[in-house]
Design an enzyme around this catalytic site. Structure first.
Site, PDB file in Angstrom:
ATOM      1  N   GLY A  45       0.831  -1.189   0.000  1.00  0.00           N
ATOM      2  CA  GLY A  45       0.000   0.000   0.000  1.00  0.00           C
ATOM      3  C   GLY A  45       0.867   1.240   0.000  1.00  0.00           C
ATOM      4  O   GLY A  45       2.016   1.201   0.449  1.00  0.00           O
ATOM      5  N   GLN A  50       3.071   9.890   1.003  1.00  0.00           N
ATOM      6  CA  GLN A  50       4.336   9.169   1.178  1.00  0.00           C
ATOM      7  C   GLN A  50       5.307   9.409   0.016  1.00  0.00           C
ATOM      8  O   GLN A  50       6.466   9.037   0.102  1.00  0.00           O
ATOM      9  CB  GLN A  50       4.090   7.670   1.325  1.00  0.00           C
ATOM     10  CG  GLN A  50       3.420   7.286   2.633  1.00  0.00           C
ATOM     11  CD  GLN A  50       3.222   5.801   2.695  1.00  0.00           C
ATOM     12  OE1 GLN A  50       2.211   5.279   2.245  1.00  0.00           O
ATOM     13  NE2 GLN A  50       4.201   5.104   3.248  1.00  0.00           N
ATOM     14  N   GLU A 138      -3.316   3.137   5.347  1.00  0.00           N
ATOM     15  CA  GLU A 138      -3.125   4.167   4.310  1.00  0.00           C
ATOM     16  C   GLU A 138      -4.025   5.378   4.540  1.00  0.00           C
ATOM     17  O   GLU A 138      -3.599   6.519   4.328  1.00  0.00           O
ATOM     18  CB  GLU A 138      -3.330   3.584   2.911  1.00  0.00           C
ATOM     19  CG  GLU A 138      -2.374   2.454   2.544  1.00  0.00           C
ATOM     20  CD  GLU A 138      -0.898   2.768   2.746  1.00  0.00           C
ATOM     21  OE1 GLU A 138      -0.494   3.945   2.647  1.00  0.00           O
ATOM     22  OE2 GLU A 138      -0.138   1.822   3.014  1.00  0.00           O
TER      23      GLU A 138
END
Length: 175
Positions: A45, A50, A138
C-alpha cells in the site's frame, strides 16, 4: 513522473491530505507512478503523501496466494472514507516511510469504505483481514498519522531510541 518515498521523520508525513476534485491525466500519472514505486519497494500500500503529494489518494495491492501482486488486484482509492467498522484485531505493521520497523497495531477487523476510482466514479468496498488493515493504515497517512503514532508512550520511546541507533549505523556505514 519520478517519485521517491518520503521517510520518517520528514514533516510532510504529518500533513493532512486535501480532497481530489479533478480526475484528470495528472491524477492518472500520479497513480501510475505510485504503483511503480510501491511495487519496486515491495509494498502492499502507498498513500500519495508518502511520495510528497498531499492528496487524498492511495493504492493497495495485496499479494495473492502465490505471493505475487497481479495488476488486476490493484485498488486505487481517491477521497476514501470509512463508513462502517466492526470487530477488533491486532496486526504487526510496517511502513515504507518507516523502513525496517514493525509493531503490533490495533485495528478494526472489518470495514466498509466509500471512495472514488481514477475516473471519479463512486465505489464501495467491504474489506477484512490484511486488506482491511492496509486500507486503515493508508487512510491514516492521509490524515497525517503514522502507525508509530498509535504506540503506547513506552513503546514509542523504545522505537525512537531504536530508530536513532539505526540511523547512526546507516551514517557510519556510508562513511
Amino acid at each position: 513522473m519520478k517519485l521517491t518515498i518520503v521517510e520518517y521523520p520528514d514533516r510532510r508525513l504529518k500533513e493532512k491530505s486535501k480532497a481530489v476534485d479533478r480526475f484528470d491525466n495528472e491524477l492518472h500519472r500520479l497513480l501510475d507512478a505510485m504503483n511503480e514505486v510501491m511495487v519496486k519497494s515491495n509494498g502492499i500500500g502507498l498513500a500519495a503523501i508518502q511520495v510528497g503529494h498531499a492528496k487524498q489518494v492511495l493504492i493497495l495491492n495485496i499479494p495473492d496466494e502465490n505471493d505475487t501482486q497481479p495488476v488486476d488486484n490493484l485498488i486505487e482509492m481517491i477521497n476514501p472514507t470509512i463508513v462502517q467498522t466492526s470487530g477488533e484485531t491486532v496486526y504487526q505493521e510496517g511502513c515504507l516511510s518507516v523502513p525496517s520497523f514493525y509493531e503490533d497495531i490495533d485495528r478494526h477487523e472489518k470495514i466498509t469504505v466509500h471512495y472514488h476510482d481514477r475516473e471519479g466514479s463512486v465505489q464501495t468496498l467491504s474489506a477484512e483481514g490484511l486488506l482491511s488493515i492496509a486500507i486503515q493504515h493508508e487512510i491514516d497517512h492521509l490524515n497525517g498519522i503514522l502507525f508509530i503514532d498509535k504506540l503506547s508512550y513506552s513503546r514509542r520511546k523504545k522505537f525512537e531510541k531504536e530508530y536513532k541507533r539505526v540511523q547512526k549505523e546507516k551514517k557510519l556505514s556510508k562513511a
